[in-house]
Structure formats: structure tokens, C-alpha cells
Design an enzyme around this catalytic site. Structure first.
Site, PDB file in Angstrom:
ATOM      1  N   ASP A  63     -12.094 -55.892 -32.728  1.00  0.00           N
ATOM      2  CA  ASP A  63     -13.368 -56.145 -32.052  1.00  0.00           C
ATOM      3  C   ASP A  63     -14.290 -54.964 -32.276  1.00  0.00           C
ATOM      4  OD1 ASP A  63     -13.984 -54.515 -29.232  1.00  0.00           O
ATOM      5  OD2 ASP A  63     -11.909 -54.400 -29.901  1.00  0.00           O
ATOM      6  N   GLN A  71      -1.603 -44.986 -26.859  1.00  0.00           N
ATOM      7  CA  GLN A  71      -2.535 -43.875 -27.001  1.00  0.00           C
ATOM      8  C   GLN A  71      -1.821 -42.705 -27.689  1.00  0.00           C
ATOM      9  OE1 GLN A  71      -5.721 -43.789 -26.584  1.00  0.00           O
ATOM     10  NE2 GLN A  71      -6.180 -45.637 -25.409  1.00  0.00           N
ATOM     11  N   ASP A 118      -5.971 -48.030 -19.228  1.00  0.00           N
ATOM     12  CA  ASP A 118      -5.475 -46.892 -19.998  1.00  0.00           C
ATOM     13  C   ASP A 118      -6.458 -45.736 -19.954  1.00  0.00           C
ATOM     14  OD1 ASP A 118      -7.362 -48.310 -21.595  1.00  0.00           O
ATOM     15  OD2 ASP A 118      -6.639 -47.266 -23.371  1.00  0.00           O
ATOM     16  N   GLY A 125      -7.735 -45.518 -28.706  1.00  0.00           N
ATOM     17  CA  GLY A 125      -8.060 -44.115 -28.915  1.00  0.00           C
ATOM     18  C   GLY A 125      -8.412 -43.739 -30.333  1.00  0.00           C
ATOM     19  N   ASP A 143     -11.459 -56.267 -21.896  1.00  0.00           N
ATOM     20  CA  ASP A 143     -11.168 -54.836 -21.896  1.00  0.00           C
ATOM     21  C   ASP A 143     -11.025 -54.404 -20.440  1.00  0.00           C
ATOM     22  OD1 ASP A 143     -10.952 -52.163 -22.349  1.00  0.00           O
ATOM     23  OD2 ASP A 143     -13.002 -51.868 -23.032  1.00  0.00           O
ATOM     24  N   CYS A 200     -23.698 -67.259 -48.480  1.00  0.00           N
ATOM     25  CA  CYS A 200     -23.511 -67.522 -47.054  1.00  0.00           C
ATOM     26  C   CYS A 200     -24.014 -68.913 -46.671  1.00  0.00           C
ATOM     27  CB  CYS A 200     -24.238 -66.451 -46.240  1.00  0.00           C
ATOM     28  SG  CYS A 200     -24.013 -66.617 -44.456  1.00  0.00           S
ATOM     29  N   GLY A 233     -10.778 -49.208 -19.456  1.00  0.00           N
ATOM     30  CA  GLY A 233     -10.258 -47.934 -19.947  1.00  0.00           C
ATOM     31  C   GLY A 233     -11.209 -47.235 -20.901  1.00  0.00           C
ATOM     32  N   PHE A 234     -11.948 -48.016 -21.692  1.00  0.00           N
ATOM     33  CA  PHE A 234     -12.888 -47.387 -22.626  1.00  0.00           C
ATOM     34  C   PHE A 234     -14.008 -46.679 -21.877  1.00  0.00           C
ATOM     35  CE2 PHE A 234     -16.570 -47.382 -25.545  1.00  0.00           C
ATOM     36  CZ  PHE A 234     -16.013 -46.642 -26.575  1.00  0.00           C
TER      37      PHE A 234
END
Length: 367
Positions: free
Chosen positions: A265, A188, A145, A215, A91, A303, A94-95
Site C-alpha cells: 500500500d 519491526q 506497533d 518500519g 492500519d 492504458c 502505529g504509523f
């Protein structure tokens, strides 16, 4: 090397693909565990290998703060540093423009942002973000971003969009000048369809190796998330990977696959595990509940993870009751194994032409 993407099969809008990267092949759709600080919380690389993780995410901004680019370069990148041999996506930071917005200052040049470690102000530009991601050596780099917050006005969303486009151009130019790492552009536009359309047009006009939908899943209603995604996906090229940033709930993942998204993610599976919540094929389970005190069965009978092969609900409940970290670790292993199993079953269902049936089974228990 730049990535290569093969679209192997479609089932209506759902896509079955394969991404070739320097550190391996990624079968899609797939979920990426989040390893913000060069580790997925409570998981060793061997744990990740065992559960079937194909690719993980790391965060450029946090790795820039600690350990820093000098250390990362000393280790020839993050793979050697953390002993992970498979692909990594980073990443861009930007976040953090969104999550660390208190006291930030945004200009055309970049974002002045406060370090969560020591409170110092750091100027993050697209060029610096690319330099950081280059020092990390990730297989996939994300363009820098502006992730706008929910409730932003149309006027302010235009500003965020224009900065995202400007920074995308600079990110692309910068990374191409320093390496052959693959890079994704990010669409975005907040919750405005006209801006989503404009952003998609501008970002897809650039020579990115894949595209992300950014976004969303930032606090808006579920219906808005799906509406904006359904509107945006057809605006993206079919011959490149599509990445939805921040999706970890099983319901959301099958709904996004149904719309044509390939990669996801989220910290959700690991975060809820640390609070005693297991993800199972029969829905969520709170293992701290008193009813499991004497329960000798595994978390999930279906599982095959390390936790379910070796430990009972009763024992894991006891670990949480006593505050033992092992309980969090065992549930983290289980939840991420579940996400990998879900991804695998989605791929198999697209191959077999029965994705709607699988989606229906997931939606039955996750509403």
C-alpha cells in the site's frame, strides 16, 4: 471469519496467492489504494470498482478522530458508511506513532499522541486500537506497533521492538475477545538484522493470520529497504500472507514481489497524481510540461482506463494549468488503474513463468 490463504504458484521467490475474506477474494500480489478517511482521495467507490481495486486501506486513528466510533457503529461499520462492498484493511495507528512524533509520550501502556485536528492529546493503547478497528469492521486488522524513525540507535530500537511485541500480544488477545476479524502482526527492528530476526521470531510465534514488514520505506536508502526485506521475508511463514507497509513505486513493488511479498500500500500513486505526475508503462510523465500543450494522444497508449479512453494529454495539461480539480481526479484514476494493471500483469507473469522479464521491463523505465 478468519482469512484463508492459498499459495497457488511460485516463480523462484515470487508468489501467486489468493486470500479469502468476508467481503471478497483478493488475488495476490496486489496493491492496496489508501483511503485514510474512508475515501480514496478523488475516487468514488464506483471509480475504484472500475479500475479493478480488490481491497483498500483505511486508517484507524484518523477514523477514530472523525467520524468516531459511534458513527461507525451506527452504520454497522465502514463498508456501509462509504458504500464499498469489497475488503478493507485498517492500519492500527502505529504509523502515527512515527509520523506524529512531535510531543508524543510512549509508555508500556500505549502512546499519548496529539490530534492533528484540534491539538488535543489522545492515549492510544493496543486495546483501544482493536476497539476502533472492530467498530470499523475491517476484514483485516493490524496489530498496534511502534514504527521507529530512521537513525534510531540500536538501544532505542530494542525498546521499540519490545513494545511492538508486547502490544502485539495485547492486540491479538483483545481482538480475539471481541470478534473473528483477521489480524496481522507486524515485524519491526529498524535497520538492525539481529533485531529484525528477533522481532520476526517473536511475532511469528503468535497466532496471527498474516504478517507485515513494518518500519521500512520511511526515508532510508533504497538498498537498505531491499536488504532488510530480503533478510526478513525468509523468517516469515510460507503459508500466510506477507504485507510490506508503504510501497507504491513500481520499481519497489516488482523488487519486493521478487523477494516474496504479497501485498503493498502507499499514497504515492494518488499523491503524485495531484501534482501532475502520471505513471505509465514508459515511466513517469509530468503532464504539466509545455511539450504536451498540443498533444492529442492519451496519457498512455497502452492504458485502457477511463482517462486514457476519453481525454488527451493536452486537455489534462490545460486542467492543471487552470487549477481545475478534474485534472487531479483524471490523473488519480489513471495512476490507480496503472497500479491495478501492474498488479494483474505481475500475477499473470508468475502464472506464466516470465516474471523476471516483466520485472526487467519495469526496471528499464523506473530506476
Amino acid at each position: 471469519m478468519a482469512l484463508k490463504f492459498e499459495l497457488l504458484k511460485t516463480h523462484k521467490n515470487a508468489r501467486r496467492g489468493r486470500i479469502y475474506l468476508p467481503h471478497g477474494v483478493v488475488e495476490t500480489p496486489t496493491f492496496m489504494p489508501v483511503g485514510t478517511n474512508a475515501n480514496v482521495k478523488l475516487m468514488t467507490p464506483e471509480n475504484l470498482e472500475e479500475i479493478g481495486a480488490q481491497i483498500i486501506l483505511a486508517n484507524a486513528f484518523h477514523l477514530y478522530l472523525k467520524p468516531g466510533m459511534e458513527v461507525l457503529r451506527h452504520h454497522n461499520g465502514i463498508h456501509d458508511f462509504m458504500n464499498w462492498e469489497k475488503p478493507i484493511l485498517t492500519d492500527s495507528g502505529g504509523f502515527q506513532v512515527f509520523s506524529l512524533r512531535k510531543g508524543r509520550k510512549i509508555t508500556k501502556e500505549g502512546v499519548l499522541i496529539k490530534s492533528p485536528l484540534d491539538g488535543s492529546m489522545r492515549m492510544i493503547t493496543p486495546e483501544l486500537s482493536m476497539e476502533i478497528q472492530n467498530s470499523i469492521g475491517s476484514d483485516i486488522v493490524m496489530a498496534f506497533d511502534y514504527c521507529a524513525e530512521p537513525g534510531i540507535s540500536h538501544q532505542d530500537a530494542v525498546v521499540a521492538l519490545e513494545l511492538t511485541t508486547l502490544w502485539a500480544e495485547r492486540s491479538l488477545k483483545s481482538i480475539r475477545n471481541m470478534s473473528d476479524q483477521s489480524i496481522f502482526g507486524i515485524v519491526q527492528g529498524a535497520f538492525y538484522k539481529d533485531l529484525r530476526e528477533r522481532s520476526a521470531k517473536e511475532i511469528t510465534s503468535m497466532d496471527f493470520d498474516g504478517f507485515a514488514i513494518g518500519g521500512l520505506s520511511v526515508g532510508e536508502g533504497y538498498d537498505i529497504t531491499l536488504e532488510m526485506t530480503e533478510f526478513t521475508v525468509p523468517l516469515l511463514p510460507e503459508n500466510k500472507p506477507r504485507y510490506f507497509m508503504g510501497a507504491g513505486a513500481p520499481r519497489l513493488i516488482v523488487d519486493l514481489v521478487n523477494l516474496g511479498v504479497d501485498i503493498f500500500d502507499s499514497v504515492l500513486p494518488t499523491r503524485v497524481a495531484r501534482h501532475g505526475q502520471a505513471l505509465t508503462w514508459k515511466g513517469k510523465m509530468n503532464v504539466r510540461a509545455a511539450k504536451y500543450k498540443f498533444d492529442k494522444s492519451p496519457i498512455d497508449d497502452e492504458c485502457t482506463c477511463y482517462t486514457c479512453r476519453n481525454y488527451s494529454r493536452s486537455y489534462i495539461r490545460h486542467l492543471f494549468d487552470r487549477g481545475e480539480v478534474l485534472g487531479q481526479m483524471l490523473l488519480t484514476i489513471h495512476n490507480l488503474h496503472f497500479m491495478m494493471d501492474l498488479s494483474k500483469k505481475i500475477r499473470e507473469s508468475i502464472d506464466g513463468g516470465y516474471f523476471e522479464k516483466l520485472r526487467g521491463e519495469v526496471l528499464k523505465y523506473y530506476d
